[in-house]
Design a protein around this motif. Structure first.
Motif, PDB file in Angstrom:
ATOM      1  N   GLN A  47      11.771  22.101  48.895  1.00 27.53           N
ATOM      2  CA  GLN A  47      11.391  23.102  47.905  1.00 27.53           C
ATOM      3  C   GLN A  47      11.027  22.443  46.572  1.00 27.53           C
ATOM      4  O   GLN A  47      10.038  22.818  45.929  1.00 27.53           O
ATOM      5  CB  GLN A  47      12.533  24.106  47.713  1.00 27.53           C
ATOM      6  CG  GLN A  47      12.250  25.199  46.690  1.00 27.53           C
ATOM      7  CD  GLN A  47      11.059  26.055  47.051  1.00 27.53           C
ATOM      8  OE1 GLN A  47      10.740  26.225  48.219  1.00 27.53           O
ATOM      9  NE2 GLN A  47      10.392  26.607  46.038  1.00 27.53           N
ATOM     10  N   GLU A  51       7.401  22.545  44.577  1.00 23.92           N
ATOM     11  CA  GLU A  51       7.354  23.010  43.194  1.00 23.92           C
ATOM     12  C   GLU A  51       6.721  21.961  42.283  1.00 23.92           C
ATOM     13  O   GLU A  51       5.890  22.286  41.429  1.00 23.92           O
ATOM     14  CB  GLU A  51       8.774  23.330  42.714  1.00 23.92           C
ATOM     15  CG  GLU A  51       9.375  24.570  43.357  1.00 23.92           C
ATOM     16  CD  GLU A  51      10.821  24.766  42.957  1.00 23.92           C
ATOM     17  OE1 GLU A  51      11.361  23.888  42.230  1.00 23.92           O
ATOM     18  OE2 GLU A  51      11.427  25.769  43.379  1.00 23.92           O
ATOM     19  N   GLY A  55       3.041  23.230  42.551  1.00 20.61           N
ATOM     20  CA  GLY A  55       3.309  24.339  41.645  1.00 20.61           C
ATOM     21  C   GLY A  55       3.797  25.598  42.333  1.00 20.61           C
ATOM     22  O   GLY A  55       3.547  26.705  41.844  1.00 20.61           O
ATOM     23  N   ALA A  56       4.481  25.452  43.459  1.00 20.87           N
ATOM     24  CA  ALA A  56       5.033  26.613  44.146  1.00 20.87           C
ATOM     25  C   ALA A  56       6.056  27.293  43.249  1.00 20.87           C
ATOM     26  O   ALA A  56       6.994  26.658  42.760  1.00 20.87           O
ATOM     27  CB  ALA A  56       5.682  26.194  45.467  1.00 20.87           C
ATOM     28  N   ARG A  57       5.876  28.571  43.018  1.00 14.29           N
ATOM     29  CA  ARG A  57       6.760  29.275  42.083  1.00 14.29           C
ATOM     30  C   ARG A  57       8.039  29.773  42.740  1.00 14.29           C
ATOM     31  O   ARG A  57       9.007  30.103  42.052  1.00 14.29           O
ATOM     32  CB  ARG A  57       6.007  30.458  41.454  1.00 14.29           C
ATOM     33  CG  ARG A  57       4.815  30.028  40.607  1.00 14.29           C
ATOM     34  CD  ARG A  57       4.328  31.172  39.739  1.00 14.29           C
ATOM     35  NE  ARG A  57       3.833  32.298  40.514  1.00 14.29           N
ATOM     36  CZ  ARG A  57       2.560  32.438  40.887  1.00 14.29           C
ATOM     37  NH1 ARG A  57       1.678  31.499  40.582  1.00 14.29           N
ATOM     38  NH2 ARG A  57       2.185  33.492  41.571  1.00 14.29           N
ATOM     39  N   ASN A  58       8.038  29.838  44.064  1.00  6.85           N
ATOM     40  CA  ASN A  58       9.227  30.337  44.769  1.00  6.85           C
ATOM     41  C   ASN A  58       9.152  29.891  46.225  1.00  6.85           C
ATOM     42  O   ASN A  58       8.185  29.245  46.654  1.00  6.85           O
ATOM     43  CB  ASN A  58       9.309  31.869  44.661  1.00  6.85           C
ATOM     44  CG  ASN A  58       7.979  32.536  45.003  1.00  6.85           C
ATOM     45  OD1 ASN A  58       7.439  32.327  46.082  1.00  6.85           O
ATOM     46  ND2 ASN A  58       7.451  33.326  44.067  1.00  6.85           N
ATOM     47  N   HIS A  61       6.042  30.913  48.308  1.00  5.57           N
ATOM     48  CA  HIS A  61       4.865  30.065  48.159  1.00  5.57           C
ATOM     49  C   HIS A  61       4.976  28.807  49.025  1.00  5.57           C
ATOM     50  O   HIS A  61       3.983  28.367  49.621  1.00  5.57           O
ATOM     51  CB  HIS A  61       4.681  29.679  46.697  1.00  5.57           C
ATOM     52  CG  HIS A  61       4.067  30.751  45.873  1.00  5.57           C
ATOM     53  ND1 HIS A  61       3.653  30.562  44.582  1.00  5.57           N
ATOM     54  CD2 HIS A  61       3.776  32.044  46.174  1.00  5.57           C
ATOM     55  CE1 HIS A  61       3.145  31.687  44.107  1.00  5.57           C
ATOM     56  NE2 HIS A  61       3.222  32.590  45.061  1.00  5.57           N
ATOM     57  N   THR A  62       6.164  28.233  49.084  1.00  8.55           N
ATOM     58  CA  THR A  62       6.366  27.053  49.928  1.00  8.55           C
ATOM     59  C   THR A  62       6.080  27.380  51.390  1.00  8.55           C
ATOM     60  O   THR A  62       5.408  26.622  52.099  1.00  8.55           O
ATOM     61  CB  THR A  62       7.802  26.526  49.778  1.00  8.55           C
ATOM     62  OG1 THR A  62       8.007  26.111  48.422  1.00  8.55           O
ATOM     63  CG2 THR A  62       8.064  25.360  50.714  1.00  8.55           C
ATOM     64  N   ASP A 144       9.539  38.421  46.733  1.00  7.57           N
ATOM     65  CA  ASP A 144       8.402  37.655  46.217  1.00  7.57           C
ATOM     66  C   ASP A 144       7.173  37.727  47.119  1.00  7.57           C
ATOM     67  O   ASP A 144       6.187  37.028  46.883  1.00  7.57           O
ATOM     68  CB  ASP A 144       8.800  36.185  46.034  1.00  7.57           C
ATOM     69  CG  ASP A 144       9.891  36.016  44.987  1.00  7.57           C
ATOM     70  OD1 ASP A 144       9.787  36.646  43.928  1.00  7.57           O
ATOM     71  OD2 ASP A 144      10.846  35.249  45.242  1.00  7.57           O
ATOM     72  N   TRP A 222      -2.387  29.704  43.586  1.00 11.32           N
ATOM     73  CA  TRP A 222      -2.398  29.559  42.133  1.00 11.32           C
ATOM     74  C   TRP A 222      -2.991  30.783  41.447  1.00 11.32           C
ATOM     75  O   TRP A 222      -2.691  31.063  40.302  1.00 11.32           O
ATOM     76  CB  TRP A 222      -3.182  28.309  41.739  1.00 11.32           C
ATOM     77  CG  TRP A 222      -2.487  27.038  42.101  1.00 11.32           C
ATOM     78  CD1 TRP A 222      -1.141  26.851  42.226  1.00 11.32           C
ATOM     79  CD2 TRP A 222      -3.089  25.776  42.394  1.00 11.32           C
ATOM     80  NE1 TRP A 222      -0.872  25.552  42.592  1.00 11.32           N
ATOM     81  CE2 TRP A 222      -2.045  24.863  42.684  1.00 11.32           C
ATOM     82  CE3 TRP A 222      -4.409  25.332  42.435  1.00 11.32           C
ATOM     83  CZ2 TRP A 222      -2.288  23.535  43.006  1.00 11.32           C
ATOM     84  CZ3 TRP A 222      -4.652  23.998  42.756  1.00 11.32           C
ATOM     85  CH2 TRP A 222      -3.596  23.111  43.044  1.00 11.32           C
ATOM     86  N   GLU A 224      -2.880  33.996  42.847  1.00 10.10           N
ATOM     87  CA  GLU A 224      -2.441  35.047  43.755  1.00 10.10           C
ATOM     88  C   GLU A 224      -2.706  36.439  43.192  1.00 10.10           C
ATOM     89  O   GLU A 224      -3.031  37.372  43.940  1.00 10.10           O
ATOM     90  CB  GLU A 224      -0.947  34.869  44.048  1.00 10.10           C
ATOM     91  CG  GLU A 224      -0.412  35.753  45.152  1.00 10.10           C
ATOM     92  CD  GLU A 224       1.054  35.479  45.419  1.00 10.10           C
ATOM     93  OE1 GLU A 224       1.462  35.574  46.586  1.00 10.10           O
ATOM     94  OE2 GLU A 224       1.791  35.173  44.456  1.00 10.10           O
TER      95      GLU A 224
END
Length: 261
Positions: A47, A51, A55-58, A61-62, A144, A222, A224
């Protein structure tokens, strides 16, 4: 047998032959990917990597970065092996000339091969989308997860795969054996995913515009918030490009003096 009757019979024959053993296996693989990717955010190092690099926010996203990559890979390569049956394998086995002397036009031969293939790929894509959504909801929960953005982005992934297949399909008309066809298909795939791999090591090489355009699949997340609007423009454009490339392939096939069957 009249030509329309021959065409209808041949179309039915190709439709029945289009579903092949690797299609259920592809669906099973996409289900495994959907389940397996759902476990990734639970591993802190993974994770943190997504990130820091993408730039995965949560955790969603991963999961989706990996799901979209898997979806593109499976759809594309299943499509490649389906497209080999249009020209490459028949030419390699010295059967293409026989196929093209059937009481149907070359364009109709072409359409009868491609149409059921695209339908099956669409169904495989739907299975992949359901598996990805199921994995996100099962492991990360709905907080999310944005269904509208997910559907729009998944359609863009599928449209990208269709464009890549259209490029490979056109290129296949210029090769005469499976080995070289696979090399061509691999080159198309690498061209699509290589910028994302390069971005992990040298993000400084990418301007903001280039990053947004080329760094698949992170670039799909990015922005979304704008995914439905982007898909409303991007999907028709990509499908139109695929249609043009397919028309070029049909034109090439119809040039009898350049087809060495």
């Amino acid at each position: 047998m009249t030509t329309p009757t021959a065409y209808a019979a041949y179309t039915r024959l190709e439709a029945r032959a289009a579903l092949r053993p690797h299609h259920p296996w592809a669906c099973a693989l996409l289900v495994v990917i959907g389940i397996g990717d759902g476990l990734l955010p639970g591993i802190p190092s993974i994770q943190h990597f997504f990130e820091a690099v993408f730039g995965a926010r949560n955790g969603v996203h991963t999961i989706l970065i990996n799901d979209y990559t898997g979806l593109l890979c499976v759809i594309y390569w299943v499509g490649v092996f389906d497209l080999l049956r249009v020209y490459v394998t028949p030419a390699e086995e010295r059967r293409l000339a026989l196929y093209l002397t059937k009481p149907i036009s070359r364009t109709r031969y072409f359409v009868s091969k491609l149409a059921p293939t695209m339908l099956i790929l669409t169904l495989v894509n739907v299975v992949g989308m359901l598996a990805a959504a199921g994995g996100v909801l099962a492991f990360a929960g709905p907080a999310d997860f944005r269904p509208g953005a997910f559907i729009a982005t998944s359609l863009m992934v599928f449209a990208l795969a269709v464009v890549m297949l259209a490029i490979a399909n056109l290129a296949f008309l210029f090769v005469r054996d499976t080995y070289n066809a696979i090399l061509v298909a691999a080159a198309v795939f690498i061209a699509a995913v290589l910028p994302g791999g390069m971005y992990m090591y040298r993000p400084d090489l990418f301007s903001p515009a280039l990053k947004d355009l080329l760094v698949f699949p992170a670039n799909l997340l990015w922005h979304e918030d704008d995914a439905p609007a982007i898909a409303a423009i991007g999907v028709p454009l990509m499908l139109a490009a695929a249609a043009v490339l397919t028309a070029l392939a049909a034109w090439r096939l119809n040039r009898t003096d350049t087809i060495k069957a």
